[in-house]
Write a protein that holds these residues in place. Structure first.
Motif, PDB file in Angstrom:
ATOM      1  N   ASN A   1       0.831  -1.168   0.246  1.00  0.00           N
ATOM      2  CA  ASN A   1       0.045   0.005   0.039  1.00  0.00           C
ATOM      3  C   ASN A   1       0.976   1.036   0.008  1.00  0.00           C
ATOM      4  OD1 ASN A   1      -2.719   1.236   0.078  1.00  0.00           O
ATOM      5  ND2 ASN A   1      -2.035   2.007   2.152  1.00  0.00           N
ATOM      6  N   SER A   2       1.940   1.321   0.694  1.00  0.00           N
ATOM      7  CA  SER A   2       2.681   2.399   0.745  1.00  0.00           C
ATOM      8  C   SER A   2       3.404   2.581  -0.616  1.00  0.00           C
ATOM      9  CB  SER A   2       3.924   2.279   1.594  1.00  0.00           C
ATOM     10  OG  SER A   2       3.476   2.102   3.029  1.00  0.00           O
TER      11      SER A   2
ATOM     12  N   GLU B   1       0.590   4.213  -2.643  1.00  0.00           N
ATOM     13  CA  GLU B   1       0.538   5.561  -2.286  1.00  0.00           C
ATOM     14  C   GLU B   1       1.636   6.632  -2.869  1.00  0.00           C
ATOM     15  OE1 GLU B   1      -0.250   6.101   1.858  1.00  0.00           O
ATOM     16  OE2 GLU B   1      -2.253   5.172   1.752  1.00  0.00           O
ATOM     17  N   ASN B   2       2.869   6.063  -2.723  1.00  0.00           N
ATOM     18  CA  ASN B   2       3.904   6.781  -3.395  1.00  0.00           C
ATOM     19  C   ASN B   2       3.699   6.998  -4.744  1.00  0.00           C
ATOM     20  OD1 ASN B   2       5.152   6.939  -0.582  1.00  0.00           O
ATOM     21  ND2 ASN B   2       6.710   5.319  -1.083  1.00  0.00           N
TER      22      ASN B   2
ATOM     23  N   PHE C   1      -4.255   6.126  -4.110  1.00  0.00           N
ATOM     24  CA  PHE C   1      -4.988   6.138  -2.775  1.00  0.00           C
ATOM     25  C   PHE C   1      -6.295   5.558  -2.860  1.00  0.00           C
ATOM     26  CE2 PHE C   1      -2.090   9.558  -3.053  1.00  0.00           C
ATOM     27  CZ  PHE C   1      -1.358   9.528  -1.885  1.00  0.00           C
ATOM     28  N   TYR C   2      -6.574   5.005  -1.879  1.00  0.00           N
ATOM     29  CA  TYR C   2      -8.020   4.435  -1.485  1.00  0.00           C
ATOM     30  C   TYR C   2      -8.625   4.626  -0.240  1.00  0.00           C
ATOM     31  CZ  TYR C   2      -7.053   1.347  -5.490  1.00  0.00           C
ATOM     32  OH  TYR C   2      -6.696   0.849  -6.676  1.00  0.00           O
TER      33      TYR C   2
END
Length: 268
Positions: A234-235, A238-239, A243-244
């Motif tokens: 997930n990181s 996001e990077n 996004f969620y």
């Protein structure tokens, strides 16, 4: 009803997945004992008698441990490419000639309205493959036991509604772990297993507007943790600006010791 699936087990202790179309149902790999697979299938309300075939990704024991006994018990046709047959036959016992089916890499077979296509992957086996399942515009892809996600693999599995993707190890946990270096080198190689970081980087390119859910699979018991795999992947997303909202979070887990709930591919 369209495609549905349950990952009965995923990991170095055994792998098996059931994929059900509107009229046919197949088992992908049989890396648990026949007894254990019966138990897990019962948990999901199905029996081996309902299966229409068994497709094999490669010959490693965590994918074929119970194959021979299970296939003979339920008189299932077994589908694998010729190289995989040659590598696994001595381990699975006798399969009746009429149940021994050559499915060459890249071939697409029909099970009722459901199509099953194999594609080549990079792993230290005779001729390993992944599988894509499609029916009525829905697409489910299984991609585990691969050292890296090649451009050819990406072309096969991109635009999947649901993707089951290997997230085997945390690189630092593996490097610091108890395995001898030759085993670590194998796992880290291009014919080994996909790390959490590599899975996340691959998903950046694989996730599209069509993507509904991602299942992280084949987690190492020694060199990974579920929370760590989820956090790492997930990181990375996001990077890269992906996004969620919490309630829309698309990442799911598979387990080595219990089946995932039935999931309908078309569900958002």
């Amino acid at each position: 009803m369209g495609l549905r699936f349950t990952v009965l087990a995923s990991g170095s202790t055994g792998n098996a997945t059931i994929v059900k179309g509107s009229s046919k149902m197949v088992l992908v790999d049989a890396g648990l004992s026949a007894k254990k697979m019966d138990e897990m299938m019962k948990e999901r309300g199905v029996s081996g008698h309902e299966l229409d075939g068994l497709v094999v990704t490669h010959e490693h024991s965590d994918h074929i441990k119970g194959l021979g006994a299970f296939a003979r018990k339920y008189e299932l046709p077994v589908f694998a490419n010729e190289a995989t047959w040659g590598a696994m036959e001595r381990h699975i016992g006798t399969i009746a000639p009429e149940k021994r089916v050559i499915m060459e890499t890249g071939e697409c077979l029909e099970f009722g309205e459901m199509t099953v296509q194999s594609y080549p992957i990079s792993h230290d086996a005779a001729e390993p493959v992944g599988y894509c399942f499609q029916e009525n515009g829905e697409k489910l892809s299984l991609a585990t036991d691969l050292g890296y996600v090649s451009e050819k693999v990406k072309r096969q599995i991109i635009d999947s509604d649901v993707l089951v993707l290997e997230s085997n190890h945390d690189t630092e946990m593996l490097r610091m772990g108890r395995y001898p270096w030759n085993i670590k080198r194998r796992i880290l190689s291009d014919i080994g297993h996909l790390s959490n970081e590599a899975a996340g980087e691959a998903l950046v390119e694989l996730m599209t507007d069509r993507t509904k859910r991602i299942y992280l699979a084949h987690l190492s018991l020694d060199h990974n943790q579920m929370d760590l795999a989820l956090l790492t992947v997930n990181s990375i997303l996001e990077n890269h600006g992906i996004f969620y909202k919490k309630e829309e979070f698309p990442l799911r887990m598979t387990y080595y010791d219990r089946p995932t709930p039935w999931d309908e591919v078309r569900l958002k």
